[in-house]
Design an enzyme around this catalytic site. Structure first.
Site, mmCIF file in Angstrom:
data_model
loop_
_atom_site.group_PDB
_atom_site.id
_atom_site.type_symbol
_atom_site.label_atom_id
_atom_site.label_comp_id
_atom_site.label_asym_id
_atom_site.label_seq_id
_atom_site.Cartn_x
_atom_site.Cartn_y
_atom_site.Cartn_z
ATOM 1 N N ASP A 103 0.845 -1.189 0.000
ATOM 2 C CA ASP A 103 0.000 0.000 0.000
ATOM 3 C C ASP A 103 0.882 1.241 0.000
ATOM 4 O OD1 ASP A 103 -1.678 2.232 1.139
ATOM 5 O OD2 ASP A 103 -3.182 0.644 1.052
ATOM 6 N N HIS A 199 1.712 14.113 -22.296
ATOM 7 C CA HIS A 199 2.051 13.300 -23.460
ATOM 8 C C HIS A 199 1.843 14.037 -24.778
ATOM 9 C CE1 HIS A 199 -2.314 12.293 -23.348
ATOM 10 N NE2 HIS A 199 -2.169 12.167 -24.647
ATOM 11 N N HIS A 261 -2.979 20.002 -21.739
ATOM 12 C CA HIS A 261 -2.553 19.708 -23.108
ATOM 13 C C HIS A 261 -2.629 20.915 -24.044
ATOM 14 C CE1 HIS A 261 -2.440 15.642 -21.841
ATOM 15 N NE2 HIS A 261 -3.704 15.359 -22.008
#
Length: 509
Positions: A103, A199, A261
């Site tokens: 965890d 990305h 983005h």
């Protein structure tokens, strides 16, 4: 010219990657399976990773190393794009895959990770270099960073080794939470070791914007308010929320796409020339541009921003549910599945030029592009209003097909002087005859090499939130009559009206 270029660009692969390990938190999640492991495998296929490279997966699920390896093999085989799967290469690659369960809030997990990394440093000769990748729910970012700090994992024991951390977006839910997250990260890692991944900045066409602008003498002189009429940035998706309704309900299009983005894309298309192609020089100019975007006053939001949500429709003979009918979505949800804004830049290059940015789910097609519309010729000496109907347009296509096109006028063959618009196209695939690397291949390689050029810096995140937050504040206090556009259309009528008020229309990609 396809076929006259080498299959691989030697300049792209000239820098060696130092021996290292990558630790992926959330190794059992979709991002790891769909993007990260296929990208790392492809880098190994291209011989970009050192022989002793290691990957350590972290998640709560109990698994052995071999079970993790088999699971990742299935994912790579299934999600690998445009590349062959080599069983022999995988057998060697898989030797560097390891797994630690636990965890993120449990100190014992970090103790076990520390011990495993020390073993791997000896067996795989990684030199103590480690890249931590937070591919978890955003709510765990601070927890993971604190756990790494408490265990001392941010500080390598090997002299000269490095430790870096990649953080997936979203970088906060609003201005305050973004500031809190950055404070928590910087309490453990120095800013130059924090890599905030977007990305979109890893996509070849987005990177090519810099080459297109600053590597060619014919375009940069036109890149200003004197010649550019306006700019449109579109990121459209034909799909809905695809089973992610509960998550998307808390995010929305403005936060999910524009805040990170698309504002980064806008900064790349409109930034000033950097002094050199060096990480801080490039990021300095992006940050300056983002800080130059005018902050809207509350009373301006209604005329500069449009919020939309798709409703049910019949597309291709099939019934498509509206957002409120999606699984996990509140039937009274005020979530924006479409967002459009008019942004203006307060600097000498762009003063008075509107930048229209739109994004949405359930639009007619999947497409992301940038359209720069130039001013008309000052006087038309030919018949008809051709200049008004078909202005000169430069389009940078980001997806699904990467390339650049330029629209201009040519004379029609035959008698008389009649003009018609024609297009010159550049397509990545046909021009270079080589495979385009995925964004994650590029960005992972850069992080391993310590190149932060395509990563988002703290001041850039803060500047982006400063643009978006005033819009969110007004939207949060306003009840909208949703749905206001049908699935399969280009968004609400208010988005068209926003442009019409300035004498412009949305182009159809």
């Amino acid at each position: 010219m396809a076929g006259t270029y080498p299959l691989e660009d030697p300049l792209r692969y000239e820098k060696p990657v130092s021996p290292s390990a990558i630790v992926i938190f959330g190794a059992n999640g979709d991002l790891t399976k769909r993007k990260l492991l296929p990208a790392l495998y492809r880098l190994a296929y291209e011989r970009r990773l050192p022989a002793g490279f290691a990957i350590v997966g972290i998640s709560r699920t109990e698994m052995t190393d071999d079970q993790f390896r088999e699971k990742m093999r299935e994912s790579v085989e299934h999600f690998l794009e445009d590349s062959p799967f080599d069983a022999d290469l995988w057998a060697n690659f898989a030797k560097g895959l390891f797994y630690v369960s636990g965890d993120l809030a449990d100190a014992a997990m970090y103790t076990a990770l520390d011990a495993r990394l020390k073993e791997i440093e000896v067996s795989r000769q990684t030199g103590g270099n480690v890249l931590f990748y937070l591919s978890t729910q955003p709510s765990y970012y601070s927890t993971a960073a604190a756990g790494l700090g408490a265990a001392g994992l941010q500080n390598p024991s090997t002299p000269g080794a490095w430790r870096r951390i990649i953080v997936e977006k979203p970088f906060g839910h609003d201005t305050a939470s973004a500031a809190e997250l950055n404070t928590n990260l910087q309490a453990v890692f120095p800013e130059n070791a924090i890599y905030r991944i977007d990305h979109y900045l890893g996509k070849e066409t987005v990177q090519n914007i810099l080459a297109f602008r600053f590597g060619n003498g014919i375009f940069e002189p036109l890149w200003n308010r004197r010649y550019v009429n306006h700019v449109q940035i579109t990121a459209a998706e034909a799909i809905g929320v695809e089973g992610r309704g509960a998550y998307y309900q808390e995010a929305g299009a403005l936060r999910d796409m524009i805040q990170n983005h698309l504002l980064q894309v806008m900064a790349t298309i409109s930034m000033e020339p950097p002094a050199s192609y060096e990480p801080n020089a490039v990021r300095d100019e992006r940050a300056k541009l983002l800080r130059s975007i005018r902050t809207l006053k509350p009373e301006e939001v209604a005329t500069h921003a449009v919020k939309g949500q798709y409703g049910p429709a019949k597309i291709g003979g099939a019934d498509v549910p509206g957002f409120r009918q999606e699984q996990g979505v509140d039937p009274e949800a005020q979530t924006d599945t479409f967002a459009a804004i008019t942004a203006t830049v307060e600097n000498w290059r762009w003063a008075g030029v509107p930048f229209y940015i739109r994004t949405g789910k359930r639009l007619p097609k999947r497409v992301t592009d940038i359209a720069i519309q130039f001013n008309q010729a000052p006087l038309s000496i030919f018949e008809g209003e051709t200049g008004q109907q078909w202005p000169n347009l430069l389009v940078v296509r980001i997806q699904p097909e990467e390339g650049i096109s330029l629209r201009f006028f040519s004379k029609l063959p035959g008698a008389g002087m009649k003009l018609r618009p024609v297009t010159m196209d550049f397509n990545y695939g046909t021009s270079f005859g080589t495979r385009t690397p995925t964004a994650y291949e590029t960005l992972l390689l850069d992080a391993l090499e310590g190149d932060a050029t395509l990563y988002t810096r703290l001041d850039m995140v803060e500047a982006s939130w400063n643009v978006v937050q005033p819009i969110l504040n007004v939207w949060n206090e306003t009840k909208f009559e949703f749905p206001n556009y049908a699935a399969g259309t280009w968004g609400p009528a208010a988005a068209d009206e926003m442009l019409a008020a300035r004498g412009h229309v949305w182009r159809v990609p």
